[in-house]
Scaffold this motif. Structure first.
Motif, mmCIF file in Angstrom:
data_model
loop_
_atom_site.group_PDB
_atom_site.id
_atom_site.type_symbol
_atom_site.label_atom_id
_atom_site.label_comp_id
_atom_site.label_asym_id
_atom_site.label_seq_id
_atom_site.Cartn_x
_atom_site.Cartn_y
_atom_site.Cartn_z
ATOM 1 N N PRO A 176 8.935 19.416 -9.388
ATOM 2 C CA PRO A 176 9.448 19.370 -10.768
ATOM 3 C C PRO A 176 10.540 18.321 -10.960
ATOM 4 O O PRO A 176 10.557 17.623 -11.973
ATOM 5 N N MET A 177 11.429 18.206 -9.987
ATOM 6 C CA MET A 177 12.497 17.207 -10.101
ATOM 7 C C MET A 177 11.898 15.797 -10.116
ATOM 8 O O MET A 177 12.284 14.952 -10.921
ATOM 9 N N ASN A 178 10.931 15.547 -9.228
ATOM 10 C CA ASN A 178 10.301 14.224 -9.195
ATOM 11 C C ASN A 178 9.548 13.942 -10.489
ATOM 12 O O ASN A 178 9.562 12.805 -10.980
ATOM 13 N N ALA A 179 8.880 14.958 -11.035
ATOM 14 C CA ALA A 179 8.142 14.757 -12.285
ATOM 15 C C ALA A 179 9.081 14.408 -13.433
ATOM 16 O O ALA A 179 8.800 13.510 -14.229
ATOM 17 N N ILE A 180 10.211 15.077 -13.514
ATOM 18 C CA ILE A 180 11.179 14.771 -14.572
ATOM 19 C C ILE A 180 11.745 13.368 -14.387
ATOM 20 O O ILE A 180 11.898 12.609 -15.345
ATOM 21 N N MET A 181 12.025 13.004 -13.143
ATOM 22 C CA MET A 181 12.549 11.661 -12.889
ATOM 23 C C MET A 181 11.522 10.590 -13.237
ATOM 24 O O MET A 181 11.867 9.536 -13.772
ATOM 25 N N TRP B 178 -0.398 9.566 -10.868
ATOM 26 C CA TRP B 178 -0.234 9.766 -12.309
ATOM 27 C C TRP B 178 0.772 8.765 -12.875
ATOM 28 O O TRP B 178 0.554 8.176 -13.945
ATOM 29 N N LYS B 179 1.861 8.551 -12.169
ATOM 30 C CA LYS B 179 2.882 7.627 -12.645
ATOM 31 C C LYS B 179 2.371 6.189 -12.650
ATOM 32 O O LYS B 179 2.606 5.434 -13.598
ATOM 33 N N VAL B 180 1.673 5.796 -11.586
ATOM 34 C CA VAL B 180 1.137 4.436 -11.518
ATOM 35 C C VAL B 180 0.112 4.218 -12.626
ATOM 36 O O VAL B 180 0.048 3.149 -13.238
ATOM 37 N N ASN B 181 -0.688 5.231 -12.915
ATOM 38 C CA ASN B 181 -1.650 5.126 -14.006
ATOM 39 C C ASN B 181 -0.924 4.995 -15.343
ATOM 40 O O ASN B 181 -1.329 4.214 -16.207
ATOM 41 N N GLY B 182 0.159 5.757 -15.514
ATOM 42 C CA GLY B 182 0.935 5.660 -16.745
ATOM 43 C C GLY B 182 1.584 4.296 -16.917
ATOM 44 O O GLY B 182 1.791 3.842 -18.039
ATOM 45 N N MET B 183 1.904 3.649 -15.813
ATOM 46 C CA MET B 183 2.505 2.318 -15.887
ATOM 47 C C MET B 183 1.452 1.240 -16.140
ATOM 48 O O MET B 183 1.789 0.088 -16.376
ATOM 49 N N GLY B 184 0.179 1.608 -16.076
ATOM 50 C CA GLY B 184 -0.893 0.647 -16.323
ATOM 51 C C GLY B 184 -1.249 -0.180 -15.114
ATOM 52 O O GLY B 184 -1.833 -1.257 -15.245
ATOM 53 N N LEU B 185 -0.931 0.296 -13.925
ATOM 54 C CA LEU B 185 -1.215 -0.470 -12.715
ATOM 55 C C LEU B 185 -2.526 -0.098 -12.052
ATOM 56 O O LEU B 185 -2.943 -0.769 -11.116
ATOM 57 N N PHE C 46 13.978 -0.103 -11.328
ATOM 58 C CA PHE C 46 14.229 1.313 -11.112
ATOM 59 C C PHE C 46 12.927 2.093 -11.013
ATOM 60 O O PHE C 46 12.736 2.894 -10.093
ATOM 61 N N SER C 47 12.025 1.865 -11.953
ATOM 62 C CA SER C 47 10.760 2.610 -11.929
ATOM 63 C C SER C 47 9.898 2.205 -10.739
ATOM 64 O O SER C 47 9.207 3.042 -10.158
ATOM 65 N N ILE C 48 9.960 0.954 -10.336
ATOM 66 C CA ILE C 48 9.189 0.517 -9.166
ATOM 67 C C ILE C 48 9.742 1.168 -7.907
ATOM 68 O O ILE C 48 8.975 1.632 -7.048
ATOM 69 N N MET C 49 11.059 1.238 -7.768
ATOM 70 C CA MET C 49 11.650 1.902 -6.596
ATOM 71 C C MET C 49 11.324 3.384 -6.580
ATOM 72 O O MET C 49 11.045 3.959 -5.526
ATOM 73 N N MET C 50 11.331 4.018 -7.749
ATOM 74 C CA MET C 50 11.000 5.440 -7.826
ATOM 75 C C MET C 50 9.564 5.685 -7.391
ATOM 76 O O MET C 50 9.286 6.615 -6.640
ATOM 77 N N VAL C 51 8.658 4.839 -7.854
ATOM 78 C CA VAL C 51 7.257 5.000 -7.479
ATOM 79 C C VAL C 51 7.068 4.727 -5.991
ATOM 80 O O VAL C 51 6.310 5.428 -5.309
ATOM 81 N N PHE C 52 7.768 3.741 -5.457
ATOM 82 C CA PHE C 52 7.675 3.455 -4.024
ATOM 83 C C PHE C 52 8.106 4.674 -3.209
ATOM 84 O O PHE C 52 7.428 5.068 -2.255
ATOM 85 N N MET C 53 9.220 5.296 -3.590
ATOM 86 C CA MET C 53 9.684 6.476 -2.867
ATOM 87 C C MET C 53 8.741 7.657 -3.061
ATOM 88 O O MET C 53 8.568 8.474 -2.161
#
Length: 189
Positions: free
Chosen positions: A85-90, A156-163, A101-108
């Motif tokens: 849940p914390m990761n999803a909110i972030m 899901w996040k990478v798809n949302g970013m359009g990558l 910031f978003s690239i580092m978050m996705v990498f982690m």
């Protein structure tokens, strides 16, 4: 402790030195108006402090040890789910734009589950015994499932970013020219 006496030739020491060498006398039990806290009994304190006979704690059996190890391993297996849940909110708050910031978050978000998956056996090695091997398989399976859920959040996040190439326009380089089924000819009058 004996009280220290000072001679008349010496200068008088400060009050704190006098208090240090002459501690106050302990108050009697009846003098205090404060009652003991709930659950406190003087007899249990006296037994522990004054008793010279110490009863050693018996060693746990192998079944009890295995049970404790299984409980601890379940806590470790479910820990990635508690972070979801914390990761999803972030991920939601970081937005879908390509920023550092978003690239580092996705990498982690990808790095942590992948390292967790690769180190599954090392994580549970100290909790595994001959008596709980079958149960540890279920625990490891749950741990792997939780790590895969964290990876799914990353996808899901990478798809949302359009990558992720999920639309037809992402594959235009391999698209061939369409051959029409019919041809229209204009008539001139």
């Amino acid at each position: 402790m004996a009280t220290k006496e000072y001679s008349k030739d010496e200068p008088a020491p400060p009050r704190w030195v006098f208090d240090l060498h002459n501690p106050p006398k302990p108050a009697s039990k009846n003098a205090g108006s404060v009652s003991n806290p709930p659950g406190y009994s003087e007899t249990s304190v006296g037994k522990r402090a004054g008793s010279s006979k110490v009863v050693p704690r018996k060693a746990p059996t192998t079944e009890e040890t295995d049970t404790l190890k299984i409980k601890k391993s379940w806590e470790i297996a479910l820990a990635p789910a508690k972070a979801l849940p914390m990761n999803a909110i972030m991920m939601y708050m970081s937005g879908n734009s390509l920023q550092i910031f978003s690239i580092m978050m996705v990498f982690m978000l990808f790095k942590n589950p992948l390292t967790g998956l690769m180190q599954t056996n090392e994580v549970f090695r100290r909790y595994e015994t001959e008596g709980n091997k079958e149960t540890m398989l279920a625990v490891k399976g749950c741990y792997v499932l939780m790590q895969l859920l964290a990876l799914g959040l990353g996808v899901w996040k990478v798809n949302g970013m359009g990558l992720l190439p999920t639309t037809r326009s992402d594959w235009l380089a391999w698209e061939g020219e369409r051959q029409p089924l019919e041809k229209a000819v204009f008539a001139f009058r």
